[in-house]
Write a protein that holds these residues in place. Structure first.
Motif, PDB file in Angstrom:
ATOM      1  N   LYS A  96      -1.738   1.001   0.573  1.00 36.29           N
ATOM      2  CA  LYS A  96      -1.698   1.097   2.096  1.00 36.29           C
ATOM      3  C   LYS A  96      -0.788   2.574   2.534  1.00 36.29           C
ATOM      4  O   LYS A  96       0.409   3.453   1.069  1.00 36.29           O
ATOM      5  N   ASP A  97      -0.266   2.770   2.980  1.00 37.92           N
ATOM      6  CA  ASP A  97       0.034   4.355   3.541  1.00 37.92           C
ATOM      7  C   ASP A  97       1.650   4.207   2.926  1.00 37.92           C
ATOM      8  O   ASP A  97       2.292   2.775   2.776  1.00 37.92           O
ATOM      9  N   GLY A  98       2.037   5.095   2.401  1.00 39.96           N
ATOM     10  CA  GLY A  98       3.579   5.514   1.818  1.00 39.96           C
ATOM     11  C   GLY A  98       3.789   4.386   0.497  1.00 39.96           C
ATOM     12  O   GLY A  98       4.678   4.657  -0.150  1.00 39.96           O
ATOM     13  N   ASP A  99       2.892   4.443   0.139  1.00 45.31           N
ATOM     14  CA  ASP A  99       3.315   4.027  -1.232  1.00 45.31           C
ATOM     15  C   ASP A  99       2.898   4.966  -2.128  1.00 45.31           C
ATOM     16  O   ASP A  99       2.422   5.917  -1.909  1.00 45.31           O
ATOM     17  N   GLN A 100       2.874   4.826  -3.091  1.00 47.78           N
ATOM     18  CA  GLN A 100       3.073   5.749  -4.879  1.00 47.78           C
ATOM     19  C   GLN A 100       2.336   5.309  -6.046  1.00 47.78           C
ATOM     20  O   GLN A 100       2.488   3.747  -6.302  1.00 47.78           O
ATOM     21  N   ILE A 101       1.599   5.694  -6.131  1.00 55.90           N
ATOM     22  CA  ILE A 101       0.875   5.956  -7.810  1.00 55.90           C
ATOM     23  C   ILE A 101       2.314   6.832  -8.818  1.00 55.90           C
ATOM     24  O   ILE A 101       2.348   7.755  -8.714  1.00 55.90           O
ATOM     25  N   HIS A 102       2.992   5.627  -9.943  1.00 54.14           N
ATOM     26  CA  HIS A 102       2.845   6.634 -10.558  1.00 54.14           C
ATOM     27  C   HIS A 102       2.209   6.686 -12.103  1.00 54.14           C
ATOM     28  O   HIS A 102       2.088   5.928 -12.877  1.00 54.14           O
ATOM     29  N   LEU A 103       2.390   7.953 -12.706  1.00 59.49           N
ATOM     30  CA  LEU A 103       1.398   8.778 -13.689  1.00 59.49           C
ATOM     31  C   LEU A 103       2.579   9.250 -14.524  1.00 59.49           C
ATOM     32  O   LEU A 103       2.312  10.649 -14.756  1.00 59.49           O
ATOM     33  N   GLY A 104       2.916   8.624 -15.314  1.00 62.56           N
ATOM     34  CA  GLY A 104       3.847   9.255 -16.274  1.00 62.56           C
ATOM     35  C   GLY A 104       4.902   9.926 -15.816  1.00 62.56           C
ATOM     36  O   GLY A 104       5.694   9.723 -14.685  1.00 62.56           O
ATOM     37  N   ASN A 105       4.599  11.106 -15.569  1.00 64.73           N
ATOM     38  CA  ASN A 105       6.462  11.857 -14.478  1.00 64.73           C
ATOM     39  C   ASN A 105       5.845  12.111 -13.629  1.00 64.73           C
ATOM     40  O   ASN A 105       5.616  13.034 -12.632  1.00 64.73           O
ATOM     41  N   LEU A 106       3.772  11.820 -13.290  1.00 62.59           N
ATOM     42  CA  LEU A 106       3.639  12.044 -12.258  1.00 62.59           C
ATOM     43  C   LEU A 106       3.853  11.529 -10.800  1.00 62.59           C
ATOM     44  O   LEU A 106       3.708  10.361 -11.277  1.00 62.59           O
ATOM     45  N   ILE A 107       3.819  11.916  -9.443  1.00 58.91           N
ATOM     46  CA  ILE A 107       3.916  10.663  -8.134  1.00 58.91           C
ATOM     47  C   ILE A 107       2.557  10.934  -7.958  1.00 58.91           C
ATOM     48  O   ILE A 107       2.458  12.247  -7.083  1.00 58.91           O
ATOM     49  N   PHE A 108       1.553  10.224  -6.718  1.00 56.07           N
ATOM     50  CA  PHE A 108       0.854  10.897  -6.329  1.00 56.07           C
ATOM     51  C   PHE A 108       1.598   9.499  -4.777  1.00 56.07           C
ATOM     52  O   PHE A 108       1.119   8.809  -5.069  1.00 56.07           O
ATOM     53  N   LYS A 109       1.420  10.526  -3.646  1.00 55.14           N
ATOM     54  CA  LYS A 109       2.350   9.350  -2.347  1.00 55.14           C
ATOM     55  C   LYS A 109       1.071   9.423  -1.625  1.00 55.14           C
ATOM     56  O   LYS A 109       0.089  10.530  -1.221  1.00 55.14           O
ATOM     57  N   VAL A 110       0.619   8.360  -1.213  1.00 56.24           N
ATOM     58  CA  VAL A 110      -1.133   7.310  -0.321  1.00 56.24           C
ATOM     59  C   VAL A 110      -0.010   8.277   0.949  1.00 56.24           C
ATOM     60  O   VAL A 110       0.497   7.712   1.494  1.00 56.24           O
ATOM     61  N   LEU A 111      -1.218   8.868   1.988  1.00 56.83           N
ATOM     62  CA  LEU A 111      -1.067   8.651   3.239  1.00 56.83           C
ATOM     63  C   LEU A 111      -2.646   7.736   3.709  1.00 56.83           C
ATOM     64  O   LEU A 111      -3.731   8.275   2.863  1.00 56.83           O
ATOM     65  N   HIS A 112      -3.049   7.225   4.457  1.00 53.42           N
ATOM     66  CA  HIS A 112      -3.599   6.865   5.071  1.00 53.42           C
ATOM     67  C   HIS A 112      -4.177   7.696   6.280  1.00 53.42           C
ATOM     68  O   HIS A 112      -3.061   8.333   7.021  1.00 53.42           O
ATOM     69  N   THR A 113      -5.381   8.172   5.739  1.00 54.10           N
ATOM     70  CA  THR A 113      -6.233   9.419   6.753  1.00 54.10           C
ATOM     71  C   THR A 113      -7.410   8.815   7.261  1.00 54.10           C
ATOM     72  O   THR A 113      -8.462   9.425   7.116  1.00 54.10           O
ATOM     73  N   PRO A 114      -7.137   8.025   8.281  1.00 54.84           N
ATOM     74  CA  PRO A 114      -8.887   7.090   8.462  1.00 54.84           C
ATOM     75  C   PRO A 114      -9.268   8.741   9.459  1.00 54.84           C
ATOM     76  O   PRO A 114      -9.099   9.621  10.567  1.00 54.84           O
TER      77      PRO A 114
END
Length: 465
Positions: A96-114
């Motif tokens: 969902k919008d605002g969630d994060q995916i953590h991959l080791g030392n990397l962070i992917f912030k989730v944006l909902h862009t419909p």
């Protein structure tokens, strides 16, 4: 951080493998279905693929998420935005919008862009050992280089009436969010020039927020939402027929193809049995070789950069088909077909076998400028223009009948077989597809102008609007 952009030219599709080298883990964004590419990259760089993410439910290709998860055990990170009609129907970690995916030392912030689709996401990457500021955004089919994703596919491809205006309005709001990002962020989209997911995609593979802010037509409308919506919906090309099937299959748990299929070479007896029983035959030779001699009823889809697109337009996903092809191209053709889920190829014969089958070959009639330029004086002529609507509207031969190649089988009643028939497209490639479809339906006395519209104009040919 490890980063690799994987570009598949036949669909103008970009996917990405991003890794944390410190932890030895990797994430793949928007994978294609022939996933051996990612496995090889990961192995070469001592990375384990542990995460798979999609920006949205794709329409132009069959996602390789399920295949890659099956082979690696990676977790699937997929959108839970967009409402109940746009939920993935197989196990995944919902985003969902605002969630994060953590991959080791990397962070992917989730944006909902419909806008392109209701569930569309973008991923903003932070490389934490270097900085806590974002460095990249993976936009999927939201923002392209010089263009944005089309919002009409749910309506024009999947048949959901009334969704394109809503999608265009959502896209306008999503772009306001995009404009809040720092100019220095790199933009990595899911498609480039040649994709049917927009109408003016740039050929450069990546951009920046700042560059798009000043260059992208869609970001110049400021508060003019109505003008933006009108421009976005105007002139979009016809979505290939197979897009509706991709929308369906990419939501569900469907049969997997974890390796590139190895099509069997058919004996002449096997081929003749299939041919006589009415199995569709796709001849992948170039249009000039096909014109010189082809099997009656076969359809010419040249093995070039647009092979997938026209195979998706023409072939029935529920029916078997046979291929005529150069054996050296077997692996590449198999990959292109599996990428759009055309899994019912029974086998193939080589191009050399055509003349050995004992079946009389037919020929197409190719003509040049001089003959085509004379037909306007003849009232007993029908010119068939098989280009898309936007191309036809921009300029066409006088008195031409517009019958788009992708749907020409549905409009055979518009062809006057009492007249002399002439046929053309933009560059000659679609014309041979259309002519072979007409011949399969018994309309064989057709002359094909196989040169391009640019050639027509250069020689003084007339175009009208």
């Amino acid at each position: 951080m490890f980063f690799q952009h994987i570009f598949e030219s036949s669909l103008a599709h970009s996917s990405y493998l991003i890794g944390c080298q410190a932890k030895g883990v990797a994430l793949v964004i928007d994978p294609k279905r022939d996933v051996d590419t990612y496995l090889a990259i990961a192995a070469k760089n001592n990375l384990k693929i542990t995460h798979i993410a999609e920006t949205h439910i794709h329409a132009d290709y069959l996602s390789g998420t399920l295949e890659l998860a099956e082979l690696t055990g990676a977790q699937c990170y997929l959108s839970d935005e967009g409402g109940e009609d746009w939920q993935y129907e197989f196990p995944h970690i919902g985003l969902k919008d605002g969630d994060q995916i953590h991959l080791g030392n990397l962070i992917f912030k989730v944006l909902h862009t419909p806008g392109h689709t209701p569930e569309s996401l973008s991923f903003v990457l932070i490389d934490t050992p270097a900085t806590m500021d974002p460095v990249m955004i993976f936009t999927g089919d939201f923002v392209f280089v010089g263009d944005i994703g089309r919002p009409d596919l749910l309506e024009n491809a999947a048949g959901l009436i009334g969704t394109k205006e809503i999608g265009a309005q959502q896209m306008f709001k999503s772009l306001q969010l995009f404009l809040t990002l720092p100019d220095y962020i790199q933009v990595w989209p899911a498609h480039g020039a040649g994709s049917a997911c927009g109408k003016a995609l740039g050929a450069v593979p990546s951009s920046t927020v700042g560059y798009e802010r000043i260059r992208n037509w869609a970001l110049q409308y400021q508060n003019n939402e109505s003008g933006f919506v009108t421009e976005l919906l105007d002139g979009q090309p016809e979505p290939p027929r197979y897009f509706a099937m991709m929308k369906k299959l990419n939501k569900i748990r469907r049969p997997l193809q974890t390796s590139v299929p190895q099509y069997p070479k058919l004996s002449m007896e096997e081929f003749n049995r299939l041919y006589q029983s009415g199995t569709t035959v796709i001849d992948t030779r170039n249009k000039f070789d096909f014109a010189q001699g082809y099997l009656p009823g076969s359809i010419n889809i040249q093995h070039n950069r647009t092979f997938n697109t026209w195979a998706g337009w023409i072939l029935d996903y529920t029916q078997p088909f046979v291929l005529i092809m150069d054996e050296k191209e077997k692996d590449e053709i198999a990959r292109k077909l599996m990428r759009i889920g055309l899994d019912h190829a029974v086998g193939y014969i080589s191009v050399e076998t055509i003349t050995q089958l004992g079946i009389p070959l037919e020929r197409q009639q190719l003509i040049g400028f001089q003959e085509m330029n004379k037909v306007f004086k003849n009232s007993n002529v029908q010119i068939l223009d098989v280009r898309n609507t936007a191309e036809f509207t921009e300029g066409h031969l006088p008195n031409a009948t517009h019958l788009f190649v992708g749907t020409i089988e549905n409009h055979l009643d518009k062809i006057d077989q009492e007249k002399e028939l002439y046929l053309h497209c933009q560059s000659g490639d679609r014309a041979t597809i259309a002519a072979s479809i007409l011949a399969k339906h018994g309309i064989k006395d057709v002359k094909i102008y196989s040169a391009s519209i640019n050639d027509w104009k250069a020689k003084g040919g007339i175009l009208v609007k």
